[in-house]
Enzyme design. Structure first.
Site, PDB file in Angstrom:
ATOM      1  N   SER A  19      14.287   0.709  -6.009  1.00 19.87           N
ATOM      2  CA  SER A  19      13.909  -0.681  -6.287  1.00 19.87           C
ATOM      3  C   SER A  19      15.129  -1.567  -6.521  1.00 19.87           C
ATOM      4  CB  SER A  19      13.009  -0.739  -7.523  1.00 19.87           C
ATOM      5  OG  SER A  19      12.772  -2.095  -7.858  1.00 19.87           O
ATOM      6  N   SER A  21      14.598  -4.587  -7.777  1.00 21.34           N
ATOM      7  CA  SER A  21      14.152  -5.554  -8.791  1.00 21.34           C
ATOM      8  C   SER A  21      15.058  -5.577 -10.023  1.00 21.34           C
ATOM      9  CB  SER A  21      12.704  -5.261  -9.197  1.00 21.34           C
ATOM     10  OG  SER A  21      11.850  -5.541  -8.113  1.00 21.34           O
ATOM     11  N   LYS A  70      -0.076   0.085  -7.828  1.00 15.87           N
ATOM     12  CA  LYS A  70      -0.634  -1.278  -7.859  1.00 15.87           C
ATOM     13  C   LYS A  70      -2.157  -1.312  -8.055  1.00 15.87           C
ATOM     14  CE  LYS A  70       3.062  -3.465  -5.191  1.00 15.87           C
ATOM     15  NZ  LYS A  70       3.397  -4.296  -4.020  1.00 15.87           N
ATOM     16  N   ASP A 106       2.616 -10.970  -4.463  1.00 15.19           N
ATOM     17  CA  ASP A 106       3.155 -10.604  -3.145  1.00 15.19           C
ATOM     18  C   ASP A 106       2.806 -11.652  -2.079  1.00 15.19           C
ATOM     19  OD1 ASP A 106       4.554  -8.269  -3.734  1.00 15.19           O
ATOM     20  OD2 ASP A 106       2.821  -6.968  -3.434  1.00 15.19           O
ATOM     21  N   GLY A 130      -0.587  -3.550   9.940  1.00  9.07           N
ATOM     22  CA  GLY A 130      -0.691  -2.808   8.692  1.00  9.07           C
ATOM     23  C   GLY A 130      -1.990  -3.127   7.991  1.00  9.07           C
ATOM     24  N   GLY A 132      -2.332  -1.703   4.520  1.00  7.17           N
ATOM     25  CA  GLY A 132      -2.105  -1.197   3.175  1.00  7.17           C
ATOM     26  C   GLY A 132      -2.128  -2.324   2.153  1.00  7.17           C
ATOM     27  N   TYR A 219      12.651  -4.554   3.961  1.00  7.57           N
ATOM     28  CA  TYR A 219      13.949  -5.200   3.737  1.00  7.57           C
ATOM     29  C   TYR A 219      15.104  -4.201   3.608  1.00  7.57           C
ATOM     30  CZ  TYR A 219      12.804  -4.228  -1.135  1.00  7.57           C
ATOM     31  OH  TYR A 219      12.450  -3.603  -2.308  1.00  7.57           O
TER      32      TYR A 219
HETATM   33  P1  NDP Z   1       0.895   1.269   1.979  1.00  8.94           P
HETATM   34  O1  NDP Z   1       1.277   2.695   1.831  1.00  8.94           O
HETATM   35  O2  NDP Z   1      -0.245   0.721   1.199  1.00  8.94           O
HETATM   36  O3  NDP Z   1       0.584   0.995   3.535  1.00  8.94           O
HETATM   37  C1  NDP Z   1       1.438   1.465   4.538  1.00  8.94           C
HETATM   38  C2  NDP Z   1       1.042   0.856   5.888  1.00  8.94           C
HETATM   39  O4  NDP Z   1       2.073   1.180   6.832  1.00  8.94           O
HETATM   40  C3  NDP Z   1      -0.268   1.392   6.458  1.00  8.94           C
HETATM   41  O5  NDP Z   1      -0.899   0.349   7.156  1.00  8.94           O
HETATM   42  C4  NDP Z   1       0.231   2.489   7.429  1.00  8.94           C
HETATM   43  O6  NDP Z   1      -0.638   2.735   8.483  1.00  8.94           O
HETATM   44  C5  NDP Z   1       1.473   1.818   7.956  1.00  8.94           C
HETATM   45  N1  NDP Z   1       2.464   2.720   8.538  1.00  8.94           N
HETATM   46  C6  NDP Z   1       3.253   3.603   7.869  1.00  8.94           C
HETATM   47  N2  NDP Z   1       4.079   4.217   8.751  1.00  8.94           N
HETATM   48  C7  NDP Z   1       3.797   3.706   9.975  1.00  8.94           C
HETATM   49  C8  NDP Z   1       4.316   3.947  11.300  1.00  8.94           C
HETATM   50  N3  NDP Z   1       5.305   4.828  11.525  1.00  8.94           N
HETATM   51  N4  NDP Z   1       3.810   3.238  12.321  1.00  8.94           N
HETATM   52  C9  NDP Z   1       2.815   2.341  12.114  1.00  8.94           C
HETATM   53  N5  NDP Z   1       2.279   2.066  10.888  1.00  8.94           N
HETATM   54  C10 NDP Z   1       2.775   2.748   9.838  1.00  8.94           C
HETATM   55  O7  NDP Z   1       2.237   0.445   1.695  1.00  8.94           O
HETATM   56  P2  NDP Z   1       2.410  -1.091   1.246  1.00  8.94           P
HETATM   57  O8  NDP Z   1       1.399  -1.923   1.967  1.00  8.94           O
HETATM   58  O9  NDP Z   1       2.469  -1.191  -0.211  1.00  8.94           O
HETATM   59  O10 NDP Z   1       3.889  -1.410   1.794  1.00  8.94           O
HETATM   60  C11 NDP Z   1       4.181  -1.478   3.176  1.00  8.94           C
HETATM   61  C12 NDP Z   1       5.654  -1.813   3.352  1.00  8.94           C
HETATM   62  O11 NDP Z   1       5.933  -3.097   2.835  1.00  8.94           O
HETATM   63  C13 NDP Z   1       6.611  -0.846   2.622  1.00  8.94           C
HETATM   64  O12 NDP Z   1       7.697  -0.581   3.470  1.00  8.94           O
HETATM   65  C14 NDP Z   1       7.069  -1.640   1.421  1.00  8.94           C
HETATM   66  O13 NDP Z   1       8.361  -1.276   1.008  1.00  8.94           O
HETATM   67  C15 NDP Z   1       7.059  -3.052   1.980  1.00  8.94           C
HETATM   68  N6  NDP Z   1       6.875  -4.063   0.930  1.00  8.94           N
HETATM   69  C16 NDP Z   1       7.756  -5.093   0.860  1.00  8.94           C
HETATM   70  C17 NDP Z   1       7.606  -6.068  -0.097  1.00  8.94           C
HETATM   71  C18 NDP Z   1       8.602  -7.187  -0.189  1.00  8.94           C
HETATM   72  O14 NDP Z   1       8.635  -7.858  -1.219  1.00  8.94           O
HETATM   73  N7  NDP Z   1       9.393  -7.438   0.848  1.00  8.94           N
HETATM   74  C19 NDP Z   1       6.479  -6.051  -1.055  1.00  8.94           C
HETATM   75  C20 NDP Z   1       5.563  -4.950  -0.864  1.00  8.94           C
HETATM   76  C21 NDP Z   1       5.774  -3.991   0.100  1.00  8.94           C
HETATM   77  P3  NDP Z   1      -1.797   3.877   8.367  1.00  8.94           P
HETATM   78  O15 NDP Z   1      -2.928   3.222   7.627  1.00  8.94           O
HETATM   79  O16 NDP Z   1      -2.114   4.194   9.760  1.00  8.94           O
HETATM   80  O17 NDP Z   1      -1.197   5.033   7.607  1.00  8.94           O
END
Ligand code: NDP
Length: 277
Positions: A19, A21, A70, A106, A130, A132, A219
């Site tokens: 992190s 942060s 979260k 976010d 995505g 997630g 990032y």
């Molecule tokens: P989650 O674990 O909740 O979701 C992950 C997502 O990524 C799912 O949709 C998953 O798809 C997809 N995914 C993972 N690997 C791959 C791949 N190789 N190809 C395609 N899709 C993939 O994570 P979060 O939503 O919490 O976070 C997602 C990203 O965003 C992280 O990298 C995190 O660090 C970043 N982030 C950045 C923030 C910022 O402030 N800039 C804030 C919050 C998050 P599937 O459902 O198919 O597994």
């Protein structure tokens, strides 16, 4: 320097050593000469509830919450706002008396970062990759601003589950993400693909109109392959570090009493800790 009267906050995650942060918040604390500290709090999921109650009992003012806590944070709050409910997750906790108040910054952080890059989210439909937690917060924030949202996710069932939670959004097949760029003004990578040392996201930009903007919320590295490819097509790009900074502003303001500014100096300070590409 901190005294015995210091105001305390931190970030709960598992793991949390990645992190940025703590770097960010302690930069702002130093800039504003605030007697306070912001610390990393590595907490395993089975200890999350005990840790939150312990922090409150120990006089912490609040905390940020990151992966994988979260959703658990949403459940533990005594009060959550509309934004956190829509996002289905809490990333910022405020402790007041016996209360644990949760919000999710976010989505607003994402929008603020777009605008800081001169990209107006309401310019047209957004295609979010995505399904997630981050995708959900961003989709909710865009829909709230009347931006039409399409969702494409590697696992189709998760995309449908997200769309059911957020009426007004629609689902595309993962393979459709290339051709669908012709009908969208904004592409958002809200997947974890492209993260340092992991497989980059493969996206074809040949169908994208000249005005399409491409935002990556990953990032690390600062310039992902997705952004490099988009820039090579002459498209505007928005990196993810600014989102991290903008989402941090409301928490810092609530805990430490000063609204911090996201400027080049703080960006360069935190960015110096991140591989450029
Ligand atoms: P989650 O674990 O909740 O979701 C992950 C997502 O990524 C799912 O949709 C998953 O798809 C997809 N995914 C993972 N690997 C791959 C791949 N190789 N190809 C395609 N899709 C993939 O994570 P979060 O939503 O919490 O976070 C997602 C990203 O965003 C992280 O990298 C995190 O660090 C970043 N982030 C950045 C923030 C910022 O402030 N800039 C804030 C919050 C998050 P599937 O459902 O198919 O597994």
């Amino acid at each position: 320097m901190i005294t015995g009267a210091a105001t305390l906050a931190g970030v709960l995650g598992w793991p949390v050593r990645h992190s940025r942060s703590p770097l960010l918040h302690n930069f702002w604390l130093d800039r504003h000469g605030i007697d306070g500290a912001y610390v990393p709090l590595p907490v395993a999921p089975e200890h999350f509830a005990a840790a939150v109650h312990g922090l409150r009992a120990a006089g912490f003012r609040g905390a940020n919450v990151t992966i994988p806590h979260k959703e658990a944070a949403l459940a533990i709050c005594t009060k959550v706002d509309h934004t956190a409910r829509r996002a289905g997750a809490v990333n910022t906790l405020l402790f007041t008396g016996e209360s644990i108040i949760g919000t999710n910054t976010d989505g607003a952080g994402f929008i603020a970062n777009l605008r800081a890059h001169g990209v107006e989210p309401a310019a047209g439909p957004a295609l979010i990759l995505g399904a997630g937690g981050a995708a959900r917060a961003i989709a909710a924030a865009l829909l709230e601003r009347a931006v039409p949202v399409s969702i494409a996710n590697r696992s189709l069932d998760r995309a449908h589950a997200l769309a059911r939670e957020l009426p007004g959004s629609r689902v595309l097949y993962w393979q459709e993400r290339h051709a669908a760029l012709a009908d969208h003004a904004l592409l958002v990578n809200a997947t974890a693909a492209g993260l340092h040392r992991s497989e980059p996201l493969d996206q074809d930009f040949t169908r994208a109109g000249r005005d399409v903007a491409v935002a990556d919320i990953v990032y690390v590295p600062l310039m992902t392959k997705l952004l490099t490819d988009a820039a090579a097509h002459g498209l505007r790009t928005v990196g993810g570090l600014g989102m991290l900074m903008h989402q941090a502003v409301p928490g810092f303001a609530q805990w430490f009493g000063v609204t911090p500014v996201v400027d080049q100096e703080v960006f360069d300070f935190v960015a110096s800790d991140i591989p450029p590409s």
